[in-house]
Write an enzyme that holds these catalytic residues in place. Structure first.
Site, PDB file in Angstrom:
ATOM      1  N   LYS A 194      12.417  -2.074   2.861  1.00  0.00           N
ATOM      2  CA  LYS A 194      12.257  -2.748   4.154  1.00  0.00           C
ATOM      3  C   LYS A 194      11.292  -3.918   4.017  1.00  0.00           C
ATOM      4  O   LYS A 194      10.113  -3.734   3.733  1.00  0.00           O
ATOM      5  CB  LYS A 194      11.716  -1.792   5.214  1.00  0.00           C
ATOM      6  CG  LYS A 194      11.518  -2.477   6.578  1.00  0.00           C
ATOM      7  CD  LYS A 194      10.514  -1.750   7.431  1.00  0.00           C
ATOM      8  CE  LYS A 194       9.987  -2.550   8.610  1.00  0.00           C
ATOM      9  NZ  LYS A 194       9.653  -3.931   8.390  1.00  0.00           N
ATOM     10  N   GLU A 401     -11.298  -7.148   8.448  1.00  0.00           N
ATOM     11  CA  GLU A 401     -10.415  -8.065   7.732  1.00  0.00           C
ATOM     12  C   GLU A 401      -9.810  -9.081   8.699  1.00  0.00           C
ATOM     13  O   GLU A 401      -9.097  -8.711   9.630  1.00  0.00           O
ATOM     14  CB  GLU A 401      -9.296  -7.285   7.033  1.00  0.00           C
ATOM     15  CG  GLU A 401      -8.422  -8.161   6.163  1.00  0.00           C
ATOM     16  CD  GLU A 401      -7.357  -7.375   5.424  1.00  0.00           C
ATOM     17  OE1 GLU A 401      -7.031  -7.748   4.294  1.00  0.00           O
ATOM     18  OE2 GLU A 401      -6.854  -6.380   5.993  1.00  0.00           O
TER      19      GLU A 401
END
Length: 795
Positions: A194, A401
């Protein structure tokens, strides 16, 4: 004679209208509408099937319509992969090598199309896709074609896992595909893949070249769509492994969803990588390294050096040079070969990055932004290179992050402070160290809690060198021999009988082996816990009885959560064991074997009530040999030196995992305990072990052997009690780095794997772990993590 201006005018700079022609032609050939690739054919589904748009982040224009998959399509893909598996494995290493080689050649043949398509779909510059992404993808297929050829000889006794599910992010769509698909195919697995919904086009093109080279139908299957497709792949019972690259948050959800399923799992997750510049560093080179580290790929890199840590005396000079360099960075049309930074992947990501910067500004940080070009106005996805100073360790922008072109700055005074700042994060993916002293650089590198360290360079990758993280940056490696092993399992030993089948009923034991002495002059002996090198009483003050049939053998302490906490603290305090030489650890293990042999009769008496005297004697002998095995391997299961295509070497260092929780099996109480403790401490780990609940009294004898064998306090800690309760405490403990429970039942595996999500600790549990105990290399691999240190040399 032409002037310099005349020469520059004829050079191939600026946007080339023909650059996108080949990609546009390919899109038009498919009618700008794409389905899924299952069993070697394109599956568009019913006309009513939903689609979503793939857009160009540089201008917001729609490139194509991508089909939205569902659970039924995943079922179909898994069925195709399962059906193709026997023939793919029967093809053999050479047959698979030829097809991997053909894929590498096809990628090279279509390199321009892949590069342009990736730039259009992702927003990264054509220079990066052309010079980095595509060549590295090609390299992975060539490299793993070689592994397919050599696999049976170099890794005997191993076989493919089966059908693997692979899910990749949008920042390196083609490269992440290559990192995962090439080793999986080389090992004989089949794939359900995917891509990220934002960037599916190069994966679709790859499916097309699979047809072109004649890859057997069903070996590679592609289902496009959003997170629902990823969830269906993760949950599918027909998939043996999930390989995921993406955010830590989604990685934790996958760990939770796969708990107890028996699926092998590798997670390459987020990062907040430190970029350490010491006072003696070459500042001009360091500045260029910073540009490559944080502004490469618009900062949308999991290992980007987003935290600049610089010596305080060097900071003013470095920042002055850095700001001057930032002013020359060109941001704009990613198809322009003179552009340094393209567009972020979409508007959602632009808003996320902007939000981090604005919140930092509101908190009092100083934000500096500069580039050589004016950014386009409107709903664009361009973001300027950004420098944020005046932050502290607790600042959101330092801890979280950002995944964008944003660099924070902090200073340090000593190497020890630099290491402390670098490790002050929940992540542990990569780090950069800049110093003209190789002694200093290689002193600091092993102390950094990361999976990769670059010395005087940044963002170096190669198929021969493993890549991956520790802590909440995930576990498992991609690339190198260690990445290959992620797609293999040991072949179960044929004809091997379960330990329990060799254990006779306690009813057959001789009365003379009972530990409850008939001698009226005997003095009661109280077993205790063993924590930090000392015998200690349990916190709760409770004991449990140990029975062999109708015979009461004795009492052992009932450990609880606090006892585990104390044991983990003792293990942490024994961190010096990891710094002991491998030779030194081997000597201790040999000494353990010697002293266990000296106490042989006592252990035979302990074990015989549960089997027979002969079986007990055999188990003690096997435990002694097990200690010899891992003493022998202590200084031989070491790392490697790779020679990637750079002027330098990569040191693949084997490092201990840290604190390991161990749940010993009920059968073979001594051998089962020793077989888990020995490899862990041989590799420099510290252990908190829960002995067999069937015969935990062996712990009371074993800690006396430990006391007389020079094992430092805290290296081995023994806590008797209820295995289920203590395992759950270990699994949820933030300072436990791994949990081993071979032979755990499915429900027990599900529980501890779900609890391990808290700090993404590694787990080695269940019947699959028990079946691989015979393979010493597999056991040793569980006891180490590989850190790749890249060291350039020369000029």
């Amino acid at each position: 004679m032409p002037t310099l201006q005349d020469i520059l005018a004829t050079m191939d700079y600026g946007p080339s209208p023909e650059s996108a022609e080949v990609a546009q032609a390919w899109l038009e050939r498919h009618g700008r509408r794409f389905g899924h690739f299952i069993d070697g054919a394109w599956v568009k589904g019913p006309k009513s099937a939903s689609h979503f748009d793939s857009t160009n982040p540089a201008n917001g224009k729609t490139l194509a319509a991508i089909a939205q998959g569902d659970a039924k399509l995943v079922d179909r893909a898994v069925a195709a992969a399962s059906a193709a598996l026997p023939a793919w494995q029967a093809l053999g290493g050479h047959g698979r090598a030829k097809l991997l080689y053909a894929l590498a050649r096809a990628l090279q043949k279509h390199a321009r199309l892949f590069a342009v398509l990736e730039t259009l779909d992702n927003g990264k510059t054509i220079r990066e896709t052309r010079d980095a992404d595509v060549p590295l993808a090609v390299r992975h297929f060539y490299h793993h074609a070689g592994w397919a050829q050599l696999l049976a000889r170099e890794l005997p006794g191993h076989e493919a896992l089966g059908v693997v599910g692979q899910i990749v992010p949008w920042n390196f769509p083609l490269l992440m595909l290559a990192w995962k698909v090439a080793p999986a195919l080389a090992c004989g697995n089949t794939i359900v893949f995917k891509p990220a919904e934002q960037t599916s086009l190069t994966a679709l093109l790859f499916a097309e070249i699979c047809q072109e080279v004649g890859l057997p139908a069903g070996v590679f299957n592609l289902v496009t769509g959003d997170g629902a497709v990823g969830q269906a792949i993760t949950a599918h019972p027909g998939i043996a492994k999930i390989a995921f690259t993406g955010s830590t948050e989604v990685g934790k959800l996958i760990r939770q969803a796969t708990a107890g399923s028996g699926k092998k799992l590798s997670l390459e997750l987020g990062g907040k990588s430190p970029y350490i510049v010491f006072a003696d560093a070459d500042l001009d080179a360091a500045v260029e390294g910073i540009v490559d580290s944080i502004w490469f790929n618009q900062g949308e890199v999991c290992c980007a050096g987003s935290r600049l840590l610089v010596h305080e005396g060097t900071a003013p000079a470095l920042l002055a040079k850095l700001k001057a360099r930032m002013a020359k960075i060109r941001v704009g049309d990613p198809l322009d070969k003179s552009i340094d930074m393209g567009a972020l992947v979409d508007r959602t990501q632009w808003q996320r990055v902007s939000g981090f910067v604005e919140r930092a500004r509101a908190e009092g940080a100083e934000v500096y932004q500069a580039c050589a070009t004016e950014l386009p106005q409107g709903e664009h996805c361009y973001f300027p290179p950004t420098l944020v100073t005046g932050v502290d360790t607790a600042s959101e922008i330092v801890q979280q992050e950002v995944f964008g072109p944003v660099l924070t700055v902090q200073t340090f005074r000593t190497p020890a402070e630099a290491v402390e700042l670098a490790n002050n994060t929940r992540f542990g993916l990569a780090a950069c160290v800049w110093s003209e002293s190789i002694t200093l650089a290689l002193h600091v590198a092993p102390q950094l809690k990361t999976g990769v360290v670059w010395v005087n360079t940044a963002n170096q990758f190669d198929a021969a060198c493993g890549f991956g993280g520790v802590r909440e940056s995930g576990y498992g490696r991609e690339g190198g021999r260690e990445g290959l092993r992620e797609y293999l399992k040991p072949i179960a030993a044929k004809g091997a009988k379960a330990t329990k089948s060799a254990v006779k009923s306690a009813k057959t034991a001789k009365a003379s082996t009972a530990l409850v002495a008939a001698d009226p002059n005997a003095i009661d002996r109280t077993a205790k816990l063993y924590i930090g090198g000392k015998q200690t009483r349990p916190d709760g003050g409770y004991s449990r009885e140990v029975w062999a049939g109708n015979t009461l053998l004795g009492l052992v302490p009932e450990g609880n959560r606090k006892d585990i906490r104390n044991a983990v603290e003792a293990a942490r305090a024994a961190a010096g064991w990891a710094r002991n030489s491998a030779h030194g650890r081997a000597q201790v293990l040999y000494y353990l074997a010697e002293n266990l042999q000296a106490q042989r009769q006592r252990f035979v008496e302990l074990l015989a009530p549960f089997s027979s005297e002969a079986a007990a004697a055999a188990e003690v002998q096997a435990a002694v040999e097990c200690l010899f095995d891992f003493a022998a391997w202590a200084d031989k299961h070491d790392g490697a030196v790779h020679q990637p295509p750079m002027h330098g070497v990569t040191l693949a260092l084997h490092e201990p995992v840290g604190q390991i929780g161990v749940i010993a099996p009920d059968d073979a109480p001594l051998l089962g305990l020793v077989a888990l403790i020995a490899p862990a401490i041989a590799m420099g780990n510290r252990v908190v072990a829960v002995p067999s609940r069937r015969q935990p009294l062996v712990a009371a004898e074993l800690y006396q052997v430990l006391d007389t064998s020079d094992v430092p306090g805290g290296v081995v800690n023994l806590v008797t009690g209820d295995a289920d309760a203590l395992a759950e405490t270990l699994a949820s403990h933030a300072e436990v780095d791994a949990l081993w429970w071979p032979g755990a039942a499915a429900a027990q595996c599900a529980k501890v794997e779900a609890l391990s999500v808290s700090n993404l600790k590694r787990t080695w549990v269940g019947e699959a772990a028990a079946a691989s105990l015979h393979d010493l290399h597999t056991v040793l691999e569980q006891a180490v993590q590989v850190k790749n240190v890249w060291v350039p040399y020369g000029v």
